[in-house]
Design an enzyme around this catalytic site. Structure first.
Site, PDB file in Angstrom:
ATOM      1  N   ARG A 127       2.590  -7.039  13.601  1.00 52.22           N
ATOM      2  CA  ARG A 127       1.376  -6.754  12.798  1.00 52.22           C
ATOM      3  C   ARG A 127       1.435  -5.405  12.099  1.00 52.22           C
ATOM      4  NH1 ARG A 127      -1.490  -9.050  17.223  1.00 52.22           N
ATOM      5  NH2 ARG A 127      -1.830 -11.235  16.768  1.00 52.22           N
ATOM      6  N   LYS A 149       3.149  -1.415  -2.516  1.00 51.72           N
ATOM      7  CA  LYS A 149       3.222  -2.845  -2.846  1.00 51.72           C
ATOM      8  C   LYS A 149       4.537  -3.379  -2.279  1.00 51.72           C
ATOM      9  CE  LYS A 149       0.574  -3.323  -7.120  1.00 51.72           C
ATOM     10  NZ  LYS A 149       0.660  -3.585  -8.568  1.00 51.72           N
ATOM     11  N   GLU A 191      10.832   2.577 -17.065  1.00 51.85           N
ATOM     12  CA  GLU A 191       9.636   2.927 -16.269  1.00 51.85           C
ATOM     13  C   GLU A 191       9.292   4.408 -16.460  1.00 51.85           C
ATOM     14  OE1 GLU A 191       7.630   0.926 -14.721  1.00 51.85           O
ATOM     15  OE2 GLU A 191       8.747  -0.815 -14.004  1.00 51.85           O
ATOM     16  N   LYS A 233       2.345   8.636 -10.598  1.00 50.65           N
ATOM     17  CA  LYS A 233       2.122   7.424  -9.795  1.00 50.65           C
ATOM     18  C   LYS A 233       1.268   7.751  -8.577  1.00 50.65           C
ATOM     19  CE  LYS A 233       3.343   3.126  -8.159  1.00 50.65           C
ATOM     20  NZ  LYS A 233       4.194   1.977  -8.181  1.00 50.65           N
ATOM     21  N   GLU A 243      -5.347  -1.708  -6.669  1.00 50.03           N
ATOM     22  CA  GLU A 243      -5.436  -2.194  -8.052  1.00 50.03           C
ATOM     23  C   GLU A 243      -6.747  -2.890  -8.367  1.00 50.03           C
ATOM     24  OE1 GLU A 243      -1.594  -3.466  -9.642  1.00 50.03           O
ATOM     25  OE2 GLU A 243      -2.673  -4.672 -11.108  1.00 50.03           O
ATOM     26  N   ARG A 247      -5.150   1.334 -11.411  1.00 51.33           N
ATOM     27  CA  ARG A 247      -3.731   1.128 -11.116  1.00 51.33           C
ATOM     28  C   ARG A 247      -3.084   0.144 -12.096  1.00 51.33           C
ATOM     29  NH1 ARG A 247      -0.697   0.638  -5.218  1.00 51.33           N
ATOM     30  NH2 ARG A 247       1.349   0.184  -6.091  1.00 51.33           N
ATOM     31  N   ASN A 251       0.949  -1.322 -15.302  1.00 53.92           N
ATOM     32  CA  ASN A 251       1.538  -2.595 -15.743  1.00 53.92           C
ATOM     33  C   ASN A 251       1.739  -2.637 -17.254  1.00 53.92           C
ATOM     34  OD1 ASN A 251       1.498  -3.554 -13.104  1.00 53.92           O
ATOM     35  ND2 ASN A 251      -0.595  -4.302 -13.316  1.00 53.92           N
ATOM     36  N   HIS A 254       4.183  -4.970 -18.927  1.00 54.44           N
ATOM     37  CA  HIS A 254       4.673  -5.878 -17.892  1.00 54.44           C
ATOM     38  C   HIS A 254       4.249  -7.328 -18.113  1.00 54.44           C
ATOM     39  CE1 HIS A 254       5.912  -2.233 -15.996  1.00 54.44           C
ATOM     40  NE2 HIS A 254       6.257  -2.815 -14.857  1.00 54.44           N
ATOM     41  N   HIS A 258       7.287  -9.500 -17.843  1.00 55.15           N
ATOM     42  CA  HIS A 258       7.480 -10.468 -16.752  1.00 55.15           C
ATOM     43  C   HIS A 258       7.776 -11.857 -17.299  1.00 55.15           C
ATOM     44  CE1 HIS A 258       5.289  -8.075 -13.363  1.00 55.15           C
ATOM     45  NE2 HIS A 258       6.553  -7.744 -13.495  1.00 55.15           N
ATOM     46  N   HIS A 271      14.658  -5.954 -14.990  1.00 56.92           N
ATOM     47  CA  HIS A 271      13.219  -5.697 -15.135  1.00 56.92           C
ATOM     48  C   HIS A 271      12.945  -4.630 -16.213  1.00 56.92           C
ATOM     49  CE1 HIS A 271       9.051  -5.128 -14.032  1.00 56.92           C
ATOM     50  NE2 HIS A 271       9.278  -3.835 -13.844  1.00 56.92           N
TER      51      HIS A 271
HETATM   52  N1  GLY Z   1       4.629  -1.163 -10.154  1.00 59.03           N
HETATM   53  C1  GLY Z   1       3.252  -1.155 -10.392  1.00 59.03           C
HETATM   54  C2  GLY Z   1       2.442  -0.701  -9.232  1.00 59.03           C
HETATM   55  O1  GLY Z   1       2.991  -0.204  -8.255  1.00 59.03           O
HETATM   56  O2  GLY Z   1       1.258  -0.841  -9.245  1.00 59.03           O
END
Ligand code: GLY
Length: 374
Positions: A127, A149, A191, A233, A243, A247, A251, A254, A258, A271
């Site tokens: 957990r 993430k 990025e 960041k 997000e 946040r 993107n 993206h 994507h 990417h």
């Molecule tokens: N790569 C985008 C984020 O971490 O929100």
């Protein structure tokens, strides 16, 4: 005495889950000391891939062992196809054989695939146990290792299973970037440039100025640039961890990126390459809808070109329709509408923007070159 190779420490402020991002040189050799300072349990499993292992597994293992940690290493096949639930299952078995406990921890040594997968293993085993990110690609150092993430892919799409699980520490050793291929390095710069476009026009201009030093991977210049990206960041994640809003600006480029990655079955574009095209498209849309000066959209396109990144993707009419279809299945869809991140000017992004279909179509046609009839 402070460690001389350390260029900067940036904090991700999340209350009792706050953590440091250390950026500098020869930091892998300090991994053990850093983990010791965090008071982590004595057992850890280090997850990496075969390419990274060749260069950095032994230094990382020695650093941990010298600080008194017992280390088990899992070396996975490199590449996106490893990032799945089968690999996660295999890792759980290894963690259990290594008798990891709640106080034990996982070290993710590698690029985005390893960080996402190892982080997901740590998020779910018992957990949730601690994990430390040691990103070895530019993309991972400025983006994926920060912010918690974590996750894996399903056959039906990328990152569809995951969690938010913050690392206890991120060690961004810029010396590790010297073994990256040119293509991977350039893709990471997509990025880096993104942070300038969405948040910091000074950073954008600095990248324009010092690009020749960046391209020869001058570690001092790179460490400063990586540190600035990490600050941006960290500040965004500290304000909006999961997000709910802000946040989303990360993107930028993206949504289209994507879709292009998926269209190419994740083999055609890295990417960073796909989001370079996506960012140029988003800049052009921003000129149409938000008044971003055309000259700024040109500057953005030109910087990606100087880096050697693609800014266009020739597609047939059928492929173009498919890109639109994929976009409508994207995770960023809300209430059936694809929402875009756009920029009013370089350094100022806005999220949640609806883009009329005709504008999207026209801009995509520009980005995807002359269409054939198929
Ligand atoms: N790569 C985008 C984020 O971490 O929100």
């Amino acid at each position: 005495m402070p460690y001389a190779g350390l260029v900067r420490t940036v904090t991700v402020s999340l209350g009792n889950r706050s953590y440091a991002i250390r950026i500098g040189r020869a930091l892998i050799g300090r991994l053990g000391k850093e983990c010791e300072a965090l008071g982590l349990g004595r057992r850890c499993v280090l997850i990496t891939d075969a390419n990274v292992a060749r260069h950095y597994l032994e230094p990382a293992r020695i650093a941990l062992a010298t600080a008194g940690f017992s280390v088990e290493a899992i070396v996975l096949s490199p590449g996106e196809s490893t990032k799945n639930l089968r690999t996660v299952q295999a890792c759980y078995n290894r963690l259990s054989r290594a008798r990891l406990e709640r106080s034990s921890f996982v070290v993710a040594l590698g690029g985005g695939v390893i960080g996402d997968l190892a982080g997901f293993v740590a998020a779910t085993y018992l957990r949730g146990i601690s994990f430390v990110q040691v990103p070895t690609t530019l993309l991972a150092q400025v983006d994926s290792s920060i912010g918690g993430k974590v996750g894996v892919n399903l056959a039906s799409g990328k990152n569809l299973v995951g969690a938010f699980h913050q690392p206890r520490l991120v060690l961004a050793d810029v010396d590790a970037l010297k073994t990256l291929s040119d293509r991977e390095f350039r893709a990471g710069l997509a990025e880096v440039i993104k942070y300038g476009i969405i948040f910091d026009s000074d950073l954008f201009e600095r990248i324009e100025r010092v690009l020749p030093r960046i391209m020869v991977r001058d570690p001092r210049v790179i460490a400063e640039i990586v540190a600035r990206c990490c600050e941006i960041k960290a500040s965004v994640v500290s304000k909006d961890e999961t997000e709910g809003g802000l946040r989303a600006i990360l993107n930028f480029g993206h949504t289209i990126g994507h879709a292009l990655e998926a269209m190419g079955r994740y083999r055609k574009y890295l990417h960073g390459e796909a989001i370079a095209i996506g960012q140029v498209a988003a800049a052009r849309i921003s000129s149409r809808l938000l008044g971003l000066p055309e000259s700024d959209a040109d500057k953005i396109c030109h910087l990606f070109e100087r880096v050697g990144l693609p800014t266009k993707s020739p597609l047939s009419a059928r492929q173009l329709r498919r890109v639109l279809e994929i976009m409508s299945l994207d995770k960023k869809v809300a209430g059936g509408n694809v929402r875009f991140v756009l920029v009013r000017r370089i350094g100022e992004a806005v999220y949640g923007q609806r883009v009329p279909e005709n504008v999207l179509m026209e801009s995509l046609k520009q980005q995807t070159g002359p269409l054939s009839k198929s």
